[in-house]
Design a protein around this motif. Sequence first.
Motif, PDB file in Angstrom:
ATOM      1  N   CYS A   5     -38.690  15.460 -19.622  1.00 18.83           N
ATOM      2  CA  CYS A   5     -38.544  17.047 -19.330  1.00 18.83           C
ATOM      3  C   CYS A   5     -39.797  17.749 -19.755  1.00 18.83           C
ATOM      4  O   CYS A   5     -40.418  17.592 -20.758  1.00 18.83           O
ATOM      5  CB  CYS A   5     -37.391  17.801 -19.955  1.00 18.83           C
ATOM      6  SG  CYS A   5     -37.215  19.118 -19.875  1.00 18.83           S
ATOM      7  N   CYS A  50     -35.734  14.798 -15.870  1.00 17.36           N
ATOM      8  CA  CYS A  50     -34.718  15.508 -16.473  1.00 17.36           C
ATOM      9  C   CYS A  50     -34.888  17.006 -16.596  1.00 17.36           C
ATOM     10  O   CYS A  50     -36.008  17.149 -16.956  1.00 17.36           O
ATOM     11  CB  CYS A  50     -33.833  14.912 -17.434  1.00 17.36           C
ATOM     12  SG  CYS A  50     -33.529  13.173 -17.096  1.00 17.36           S
ATOM     13  N   SER A  51     -33.787  17.656 -16.772  1.00 16.46           N
ATOM     14  CA  SER A  51     -34.082  18.969 -17.373  1.00 16.46           C
ATOM     15  C   SER A  51     -33.035  19.321 -18.486  1.00 16.46           C
ATOM     16  O   SER A  51     -31.910  18.989 -18.217  1.00 16.46           O
ATOM     17  CB  SER A  51     -33.822  20.225 -16.283  1.00 16.46           C
ATOM     18  OG  SER A  51     -33.839  21.358 -16.953  1.00 16.46           O
TER      19      SER A  51
END
Length: 121
Positions: free
Chosen positions: A94, A118-119
């Motif tokens: 992230c 990903c976040s």
Amino acid sequence: VSSALAGHTLQLKRLHLVWCARSSGYFDFFHEELRLLVEHRNLSLDVVVSLYASTTEGWNGLDCSLGSVVLGRPDYNVIFKEESLRGSCSVRVCGPPSMALACESACGALSNVRFKLCSFV
């Protein structure tokens, strides 16, 4: 981490958190959330936390409440290669596009490392 503290069996055997921020002061913002990773060494999970400050802006020195801070950016090629020597692993990223690209490239060079953007927000 909560499951490991509760004594549950996990598939995850090792967690290596590599966190790079603009200054060492950012690490203290999440002290409470990450405290379990740093303070509880009796987990059924091997936990490593690596902290990097990319600039000296707001530089608080080489330590923060979560541990030692390295000035500079992480070398993802070295970190992921070392982790891959332990067996197959997954990398979750992230961050800004340039960091994600560097991580994806480092993972692509290793056959037993899976990459996922990903976040966490």
